[in-house]
Write a protein that holds these residues in place. Structure first.
Motif, PDB file in Angstrom:
ATOM      1  N   ALA A 198       0.871  -1.175   0.000  1.00  0.00           N
ATOM      2  CA  ALA A 198       0.000   0.000   0.000  1.00  0.00           C
ATOM      3  C   ALA A 198       0.907   1.223   0.000  1.00  0.00           C
ATOM      4  CB  ALA A 198      -0.913  -0.003   1.216  1.00  0.00           C
ATOM      5  N   VAL A 199       0.994   1.880  -1.144  1.00  0.00           N
ATOM      6  CA  VAL A 199       1.905   3.011  -1.309  1.00  0.00           C
ATOM      7  C   VAL A 199       1.124   4.319  -1.215  1.00  0.00           C
ATOM      8  CG1 VAL A 199       3.533   4.139  -2.877  1.00  0.00           C
ATOM      9  CG2 VAL A 199       3.442   1.625  -2.755  1.00  0.00           C
ATOM     10  N   LYS A 200       1.588   5.225  -0.352  1.00  0.00           N
ATOM     11  CA  LYS A 200       0.915   6.508  -0.183  1.00  0.00           C
ATOM     12  C   LYS A 200       1.244   7.412  -1.366  1.00  0.00           C
ATOM     13  CE  LYS A 200       0.903   8.066   4.020  1.00  0.00           C
ATOM     14  NZ  LYS A 200       1.310   8.754   5.281  1.00  0.00           N
ATOM     15  N   LYS A 201       0.188   7.953  -1.965  1.00  0.00           N
ATOM     16  CA  LYS A 201       0.362   8.854  -3.104  1.00  0.00           C
ATOM     17  C   LYS A 201      -0.677   9.968  -2.987  1.00  0.00           C
ATOM     18  CE  LYS A 201       0.699   8.883  -8.165  1.00  0.00           C
ATOM     19  NZ  LYS A 201       0.534   8.068  -9.414  1.00  0.00           N
ATOM     20  N   GLY A 202      -0.212  11.149  -2.584  1.00  0.00           N
ATOM     21  CA  GLY A 202      -1.139  12.274  -2.394  1.00  0.00           C
ATOM     22  C   GLY A 202      -2.100  11.978  -1.259  1.00  0.00           C
ATOM     23  N   ASP A 203      -3.397  12.044  -1.561  1.00  0.00           N
ATOM     24  CA  ASP A 203      -4.405  11.805  -0.527  1.00  0.00           C
ATOM     25  C   ASP A 203      -4.955  10.383  -0.587  1.00  0.00           C
ATOM     26  OD1 ASP A 203      -5.766  11.991  -2.896  1.00  0.00           O
ATOM     27  OD2 ASP A 203      -7.314  13.355  -2.156  1.00  0.00           O
ATOM     28  N   LYS A 204      -4.177   9.469  -1.185  1.00  0.00           N
ATOM     29  CA  LYS A 204      -4.637   8.086  -1.328  1.00  0.00           C
ATOM     30  C   LYS A 204      -3.526   7.095  -1.021  1.00  0.00           C
ATOM     31  CE  LYS A 204      -7.867   9.246  -5.108  1.00  0.00           C
ATOM     32  NZ  LYS A 204      -8.979   9.479  -4.166  1.00  0.00           N
ATOM     33  N   TYR A 205      -3.948   5.856  -0.756  1.00  0.00           N
ATOM     34  CA  TYR A 205      -3.037   4.716  -0.767  1.00  0.00           C
ATOM     35  C   TYR A 205      -3.344   3.910  -2.024  1.00  0.00           C
ATOM     36  CZ  TYR A 205      -1.600   5.186   4.160  1.00  0.00           C
ATOM     37  OH  TYR A 205      -1.069   5.628   5.353  1.00  0.00           O
ATOM     38  N   ILE A 206      -2.314   3.400  -2.667  1.00  0.00           N
ATOM     39  CA  ILE A 206      -2.482   2.549  -3.852  1.00  0.00           C
ATOM     40  C   ILE A 206      -2.086   1.127  -3.454  1.00  0.00           C
ATOM     41  CG2 ILE A 206      -1.970   2.235  -6.295  1.00  0.00           C
ATOM     42  CD1 ILE A 206      -3.084   5.005  -5.643  1.00  0.00           C
ATOM     43  N   ILE A 207      -3.056   0.207  -3.521  1.00  0.00           N
ATOM     44  CA  ILE A 207      -2.821  -1.173  -3.084  1.00  0.00           C
ATOM     45  C   ILE A 207      -2.608  -2.077  -4.297  1.00  0.00           C
ATOM     46  CG2 ILE A 207      -3.783  -3.157  -1.842  1.00  0.00           C
ATOM     47  CD1 ILE A 207      -5.345  -1.230  -0.112  1.00  0.00           C
ATOM     48  N   ASN A 208      -1.559  -2.873  -4.239  1.00  0.00           N
ATOM     49  CA  ASN A 208      -1.264  -3.884  -5.266  1.00  0.00           C
ATOM     50  C   ASN A 208      -0.862  -5.189  -4.590  1.00  0.00           C
ATOM     51  OD1 ASN A 208      -1.237  -2.738  -8.186  1.00  0.00           O
ATOM     52  ND2 ASN A 208      -0.244  -1.135  -6.966  1.00  0.00           N
ATOM     53  N   GLY A 209      -1.375  -6.282  -5.145  1.00  0.00           N
ATOM     54  CA  GLY A 209      -1.015  -7.586  -4.596  1.00  0.00           C
ATOM     55  C   GLY A 209      -2.191  -8.540  -4.660  1.00  0.00           C
ATOM     56  N   SER A 210      -2.101  -9.632  -3.919  1.00  0.00           N
ATOM     57  CA  SER A 210      -3.180 -10.624  -3.931  1.00  0.00           C
ATOM     58  C   SER A 210      -3.289 -11.312  -2.575  1.00  0.00           C
ATOM     59  CB  SER A 210      -2.946 -11.661  -5.029  1.00  0.00           C
ATOM     60  OG  SER A 210      -1.701 -12.316  -4.847  1.00  0.00           O
ATOM     61  N   LYS A 211      -4.486 -11.785  -2.298  1.00  0.00           N
ATOM     62  CA  LYS A 211      -4.788 -12.522  -1.074  1.00  0.00           C
ATOM     63  C   LYS A 211      -5.504 -13.813  -1.465  1.00  0.00           C
ATOM     64  CE  LYS A 211      -3.307  -9.207   1.648  1.00  0.00           C
ATOM     65  NZ  LYS A 211      -2.173  -9.393   2.579  1.00  0.00           N
ATOM     66  N   THR A 212      -5.373 -14.845  -0.624  1.00  0.00           N
ATOM     67  CA  THR A 212      -6.041 -16.098  -0.965  1.00  0.00           C
ATOM     68  C   THR A 212      -6.584 -16.776   0.294  1.00  0.00           C
ATOM     69  OG1 THR A 212      -5.873 -18.067  -2.367  1.00  0.00           O
ATOM     70  CG2 THR A 212      -4.058 -17.681  -0.807  1.00  0.00           C
ATOM     71  N   PHE A 213      -7.468 -17.760   0.069  1.00  0.00           N
ATOM     72  CA  PHE A 213      -8.165 -18.488   1.135  1.00  0.00           C
ATOM     73  C   PHE A 213      -8.989 -17.528   1.988  1.00  0.00           C
ATOM     74  CE2 PHE A 213      -3.954 -20.939   0.911  1.00  0.00           C
ATOM     75  CZ  PHE A 213      -4.385 -21.703  -0.156  1.00  0.00           C
ATOM     76  N   ILE A 214      -9.612 -16.540   1.345  1.00  0.00           N
ATOM     77  CA  ILE A 214     -10.346 -15.504   2.081  1.00  0.00           C
ATOM     78  C   ILE A 214     -11.821 -15.902   2.210  1.00  0.00           C
ATOM     79  CG2 ILE A 214     -10.943 -13.066   2.208  1.00  0.00           C
ATOM     80  CD1 ILE A 214      -7.885 -13.791   2.398  1.00  0.00           C
ATOM     81  N   THR A 215     -12.226 -16.223   3.451  1.00  0.00           N
ATOM     82  CA  THR A 215     -13.623 -16.573   3.719  1.00  0.00           C
ATOM     83  C   THR A 215     -14.493 -15.330   3.557  1.00  0.00           C
ATOM     84  OG1 THR A 215     -12.910 -18.283   5.273  1.00  0.00           O
ATOM     85  CG2 THR A 215     -15.198 -17.570   5.413  1.00  0.00           C
ATOM     86  N   ASN A 216     -15.584 -15.477   2.825  1.00  0.00           N
ATOM     87  CA  ASN A 216     -16.505 -14.382   2.460  1.00  0.00           C
ATOM     88  C   ASN A 216     -15.907 -13.448   1.410  1.00  0.00           C
ATOM     89  OD1 ASN A 216     -18.386 -15.396   4.251  1.00  0.00           O
ATOM     90  ND2 ASN A 216     -17.930 -13.920   5.859  1.00  0.00           N
ATOM     91  N   GLY A 217     -14.869 -13.899   0.724  1.00  0.00           N
ATOM     92  CA  GLY A 217     -14.214 -13.049  -0.273  1.00  0.00           C
ATOM     93  C   GLY A 217     -15.107 -12.619  -1.414  1.00  0.00           C
ATOM     94  N   ILE A 218     -16.107 -13.430  -1.751  1.00  0.00           N
ATOM     95  CA  ILE A 218     -17.058 -13.066  -2.813  1.00  0.00           C
ATOM     96  C   ILE A 218     -18.251 -12.318  -2.233  1.00  0.00           C
ATOM     97  CG2 ILE A 218     -18.552 -13.946  -4.657  1.00  0.00           C
ATOM     98  CD1 ILE A 218     -15.677 -14.489  -5.314  1.00  0.00           C
ATOM     99  N   TYR A 219     -18.759 -12.782  -1.103  1.00  0.00           N
ATOM    100  CA  TYR A 219     -19.955 -12.173  -0.500  1.00  0.00           C
ATOM    101  C   TYR A 219     -19.711 -10.768   0.028  1.00  0.00           C
ATOM    102  CZ  TYR A 219     -21.537 -17.101  -0.010  1.00  0.00           C
ATOM    103  OH  TYR A 219     -21.889 -18.402  -0.220  1.00  0.00           O
ATOM    104  N   ALA A 220     -18.481 -10.487   0.428  1.00  0.00           N
ATOM    105  CA  ALA A 220     -18.205  -9.317   1.265  1.00  0.00           C
ATOM    106  C   ALA A 220     -18.513  -7.977   0.593  1.00  0.00           C
ATOM    107  CB  ALA A 220     -16.745  -9.328   1.707  1.00  0.00           C
TER     108      ALA A 220
END
Length: 389
Positions: free
Chosen positions: A143-165
């Motif tokens: 998560a890289v800070k850029k101005g008034d935002k963070y820019i997130i890059n990457g991936s997560k796995t085995f996330i329960t409720n990952g579709i429903y959330a």
């Protein structure tokens, strides 16, 4: 023995929860297991009954009750023939929402915690990664800070409720060069541009939704940082005690359910002119398992009581998860055997229960990781400290 921890009010709550589950949930379980999709309305019904707010502050619609109400919630969810459904409920209520309550600011609590308690928003906790698994410090998402935002890059796995959330609580590195001291926690709306979620096909927990999630230049406002930047790792570690105890409680509850069901079957099934529960070898096998399950349950309750008082029980919670999930798997394996060929049939609960239980020694940190944590504490005299709020 249970009266040490459970009052009459607890028992009344257990009865009302049992009635609710059998009326509102059980009729849908087989459909949800087959389709792999839990319909949205049930979260709302749980919210209306207050089940998502058991341990949360009244200011946000919670009930501010002791942790033994949570124990009852978890135990009864294990006894309705779908650990996948149970996982969807407790992952929302105790993984995602725990971070909202502990690290979220007032805006986040008002907007997200309140809606999570009512069942209007569903949450998912995103920590594990395709290359990291139980190695939280080795995560690659940034998560890289850029101005008034963070820019997130990457991936997560085995996330329960990952579709429903509706929202994710995401761990990402804000300062990768600092290792585990460079991890922070963020709130991310799932509708944000650049997010893609793919449902995973699992051995068990068929009703629950487990996903792999990718973040491609996902922009979130600075105020979606939860807690302090760089404190993500101790925040995660602090909440792992609760997660591991949840996994331990789930384990003893499903093992109890397996024993109860199997003893009922054995009392009715006859072989060579007598019921199965009259054969000494089978009787002794079952009472050995019943003894082990009672042992882990007593230990789990003692650890919960200490956590409820605010003690830091990382060692006890780790021990509880390690032992309880192993006992549950062994118990359920032998219970299935008692049913013979019927144990292998999908219409009987032991087939599904054996698949669902197998995740116990994996999810929330593998048994091997639990052993290494305990080795560091017991052999190397390493102390784990809570995050300083």
């Amino acid at each position: 023995m249970n009266s040490i921890y459970f009052t009459e009010e607890h028992q009344l709550f257990r009865k009302s929860l049992q009635d609710f589950l059998h009326k509102e949930v059980v009729p849908h379980i087989e459909k949800w297991e087959k389709t792999g999709t839990i319909e949205r309305f049930i979260w709302k019904k749980f919210g209306e009954m207050g089940f998502f707010g058991l341990k949360y502050p009244e200011a946000y619609g919670g009930l501010n009750l002791d942790l033994f109400y949570t124990v009852i919630f978890l135990e009864e969810l294990q006894k309705i023939k779908s650990s996948g459904f149970a996982a969807a409920m407790w992952a929302h209520a105790y993984l995602a929402m725990t971070h909202l309550n502990a690290e979220g600011d007032e805006r986040i609590k008002q907007e997200y915690l309140t809606a999570s308690i009512t069942g209007d928003k569903i949450g998912a906790l995103c920590i594990s990664e395709p290359f990291g698994g139980s190695d939280v410090a080795g995560m690659r998402t940034t998560a890289v800070k850029k101005g008034d935002k963070y820019i997130i890059n990457g991936s997560k796995t085995f996330i329960t409720n990952g579709i429903y959330a509706d929202y994710y609580v995401v761990a990402a590195k804000t300062n990768p060069e600092l290792g585990n001291k460079g991890i922070s926690i963020f709130l991310v709306d799932t509708t944000t541009k650049g997010i893609a979620a793919t449902k995973l096909d699992k051995l068990g927990w068929r009703a629950s939704d487990t996903a792999e999630i990718s973040f491609d230049n996902v922009e979130i406002p600075l105020e979606n940082l939860m807690g302090e930047e760089g404190k993500g790792f101790p925040y995660i570690m602090q909440h792992f005690a609760l997660e591991r105890l949840i996994m331990a409680i789930n384990a003893h509850a499903r093992a109890e359910y397996a024993i109860e069901y199997t003893l009922g079957y054995m009392s009715e099934r006859e072989a060579f002119g007598k019921s199965l529960d009259k054969f000494q070898a089978l009787r002794h096998t079952m009472v050995e398992h019943a003894t082990e399950v009672e042992h882990i349950k007593v230990f789990n309750y003692a650890a919960v009581a200490r956590l409820d008082k605010g003690e830091y029980v990382v060692k006890e919670a780790t021990m509880a998860k390690l032992k309880s999930t192993k006992v549950a798997d062994q118990t359920i394996y032998d219970c299935l055997q008692m049913l013979g060929g019927y144990g292998y049939m999908e219409e009987y609960p032991l087939a599904r229960l054996s698949r669902d239980s197998r995740l116990g020694p994996i999810g929330g940190g593998t048994s091997e990781i639990m052993k290494e944590i305990l080795s560091k504490m017991i052999i190397d005299n390493q102390n784990y400290k809570p995050a300083v709020e």
